[in-house]
Motif scaffolding. Structure first.
Motif, PDB file in Angstrom:
ATOM      1  N   MET A   1      -3.715  -9.322   1.753  1.00  0.00           N
ATOM      2  CA  MET A   1      -2.782  -8.658   0.848  1.00  0.00           C
ATOM      3  C   MET A   1      -2.030  -9.623  -0.060  1.00  0.00           C
ATOM      4  O   MET A   1      -1.452 -10.596   0.427  1.00  0.00           O
TER       5      MET A   1
ATOM      6  N   THR B   1      -6.258   3.547   8.933  1.00  0.00           N
ATOM      7  CA  THR B   1      -6.873   3.360   7.628  1.00  0.00           C
ATOM      8  C   THR B   1      -6.644   1.926   7.166  1.00  0.00           C
ATOM      9  O   THR B   1      -5.832   1.183   7.733  1.00  0.00           O
TER      10      THR B   1
ATOM     11  N   GLU C   1      -5.167   1.141   4.436  1.00  0.00           N
ATOM     12  CA  GLU C   1      -3.783   1.110   3.956  1.00  0.00           C
ATOM     13  C   GLU C   1      -2.798   0.965   5.114  1.00  0.00           C
ATOM     14  O   GLU C   1      -1.798   0.225   5.009  1.00  0.00           O
ATOM     15  N   ASP C   2      -3.069   1.665   6.224  1.00  0.00           N
ATOM     16  CA  ASP C   2      -2.225   1.518   7.414  1.00  0.00           C
ATOM     17  C   ASP C   2      -2.239   0.073   7.903  1.00  0.00           C
ATOM     18  O   ASP C   2      -1.201  -0.479   8.287  1.00  0.00           O
TER      19      ASP C   2
ATOM     20  N   VAL D   1      -2.839  -2.662   6.187  1.00  0.00           N
ATOM     21  CA  VAL D   1      -2.088  -3.509   5.253  1.00  0.00           C
ATOM     22  C   VAL D   1      -0.594  -3.439   5.563  1.00  0.00           C
ATOM     23  O   VAL D   1       0.080  -4.470   5.711  1.00  0.00           O
ATOM     24  N   ARG D   2      -0.075  -2.229   5.681  1.00  0.00           N
ATOM     25  CA  ARG D   2       1.364  -2.072   5.925  1.00  0.00           C
ATOM     26  C   ARG D   2       1.758  -2.629   7.291  1.00  0.00           C
ATOM     27  O   ARG D   2       2.800  -3.278   7.430  1.00  0.00           O
TER      28      ARG D   2
ATOM     29  N   ARG E   1       3.575   1.243  -2.416  1.00  0.00           N
ATOM     30  CA  ARG E   1       2.247   1.525  -2.951  1.00  0.00           C
ATOM     31  C   ARG E   1       1.252   0.425  -2.596  1.00  0.00           C
ATOM     32  O   ARG E   1       1.560  -0.768  -2.673  1.00  0.00           O
ATOM     33  N   ILE E   2       0.039   0.826  -2.214  1.00  0.00           N
ATOM     34  CA  ILE E   2      -1.045  -0.089  -1.879  1.00  0.00           C
ATOM     35  C   ILE E   2      -2.183   0.153  -2.865  1.00  0.00           C
ATOM     36  O   ILE E   2      -2.592   1.294  -3.090  1.00  0.00           O
ATOM     37  N   THR E   3      -2.721  -0.918  -3.445  1.00  0.00           N
ATOM     38  CA  THR E   3      -3.820  -0.797  -4.398  1.00  0.00           C
ATOM     39  C   THR E   3      -4.980  -1.684  -3.966  1.00  0.00           C
ATOM     40  O   THR E   3      -4.798  -2.886  -3.741  1.00  0.00           O
ATOM     41  N   TYR E   4      -6.160  -1.082  -3.858  1.00  0.00           N
ATOM     42  CA  TYR E   4      -7.355  -1.871  -3.518  1.00  0.00           C
ATOM     43  C   TYR E   4      -7.763  -2.724  -4.709  1.00  0.00           C
ATOM     44  O   TYR E   4      -7.739  -2.275  -5.853  1.00  0.00           O
TER      45      TYR E   4
ATOM     46  N   PHE F   1      -6.133  -6.331  -1.146  1.00  0.00           N
ATOM     47  CA  PHE F   1      -5.228  -5.311  -1.673  1.00  0.00           C
ATOM     48  C   PHE F   1      -4.038  -5.976  -2.344  1.00  0.00           C
ATOM     49  O   PHE F   1      -3.740  -7.148  -2.106  1.00  0.00           O
TER      50      PHE F   1
ATOM     51  N   GLY G   1       0.074  -5.019  -2.602  1.00  0.00           N
ATOM     52  CA  GLY G   1       1.072  -4.126  -2.046  1.00  0.00           C
ATOM     53  C   GLY G   1       2.445  -4.386  -2.642  1.00  0.00           C
ATOM     54  O   GLY G   1       2.814  -5.541  -2.877  1.00  0.00           O
TER      55      GLY G   1
END
Length: 319
Positions: free
Chosen positions: A187, A222, A224-225, A227-228, A241-244, A260, A262
């Motif tokens: 990230m 996921t 996104e999960d 990453v966070r 917000r998360i962006t690939y 990603f 973030g």
């Protein structure tokens, strides 16, 4: 040129993933012919070979940077045989050396053959867009998988190489095993108010090296999960917000890095000292100023161009 190779050649290759190391594969892997023994034998008869001694590449006598061998002159482990496919220069096969070929015992001490090359420094000597790195990642990941999966995870029986190296089958229970790729998220965490970037240091990093935070994806979450969770666990920073952005094969030993960007919802860092020795915010001006590979210990550095972390940072910085 095969239809698959022609497809790759026609692409603009503008996506960010094309700027990462090991991403330049241009091979027709002939997935529909891996049970065709006559075809596979004919391909091997005219192939170049990639040889590995454990995790290290054995320097060859043919091709760019002595990467390929023109023939099999060493005693190889047939259970690690992999058909990597065919590029514009012809078919490629990969093997590992048998254990007796890997080391020579001198006075009770195992010595390393002079032709052995650790994989990462060898790869860093390439232009990262060179398609040969894609073949190198494929071959290293698959031959390493064969070495680590000689026994069945279900019953403990012996497994055998099948489908030109793309499957193993247990002698006892018949269970089929397929190559594994471990998913990892990485990230580029940005403070939207200031444009600063969050980076961290692990204990194993070279002196002064900072990089993007990263971690393995866990079951039941996921991307996104993941990453966070990783950023919150390692640095205590919640993300919005998360962006690939891009992905990268990473053959150490067999990982798919998924990149990603973030947006941080806070700036106060709470460090997980089991994961990181340091984490801090960097301004864009600071990141522009730091050399990618400073030689003097103690200087700040960012990842080399082989790594997806560098591609994420360069994309963010517009360089």
């Amino acid at each position: 040129m095969s239809s698959v190779a022609a497809l790759f050649a026609s692409l603009p290759r503008a996506e960010l993933a094309a700027k990462t190391g090991f991403s330049g594969g241009r091979t027709d892997r002939h997935g529909d012919r891996r049970d065709d023994d006559a075809f596979l034998d004919a391909q091997e008869a005219k192939a170049r070979f990639l040889l590995f001694d454990g995790a290290a590449l054995v320097e060859g006598d043919h091709g760019p940077n002595r990467m390929y061998h023109a023939k099999l002159s060493a005693d190889v482990d047939a259970e690690t045989r992999v058909y990597c496919g065919e590029d514009a220069d012809g078919p490629v096969y990969a093997y590992t050396l048998k254990a007796s070929e890997s080391t020579e015992d001198v006075g009770g001490l195992a010595t390393t053959p002079p032709a052995q090359q650790p994989l990462r420094p060898f790869a860093e000597s390439f232009d990262i867009l060179d398609h040969h790195l894609g073949l190198l990642a494929e071959a290293a990941s698959l031959t390493g998988w064969h070495l680590r999966h000689k026994f069945c995870a279900k019953c403990g029986g012996i497994t055998r190489n099948e489908q030109a190296g793309w499957r193993r089958r247990c002698d006892d229970c018949g269970t089929m095993h397929f190559p594994r790729t471990d998913p990892v998220v990485i990230m580029n965490v940005v403070d939207p108010a200031t444009g600063d970037v969050l980076m961290g240091r692990q204990e194993k990093f070279a002196a002064g090296m900072f990089s993007c935070l990263a971690g393995f994806v866990e079951p039941g979450e996921t991307l996104e999960d993941a990453v966070r969770r990783e950023v919150l666990e390692e640095a205590g920073i919640p993300l919005g917000r998360i962006t690939y952005k891009a992905s990268q094969p990473w053959p150490f030993p067999s990982t798919l890095m998924m990149g990603f960007e973030g947006e941080a919802l806070a700036r106060d860092i709470t460090l997980d000292e089991a994961e990181l020795v340091e984490a801090r915010w960097f301004s864009k001006d600071e990141l522009h100023a730091y050399a990618p590979n400073p030689r003097d210990a103690g200087l700040i550095s960012i990842p080399p161009k082989l790594a997806i972390a560098r591609a994420l940072l360069d994309d963010y910085l517009g360089v």
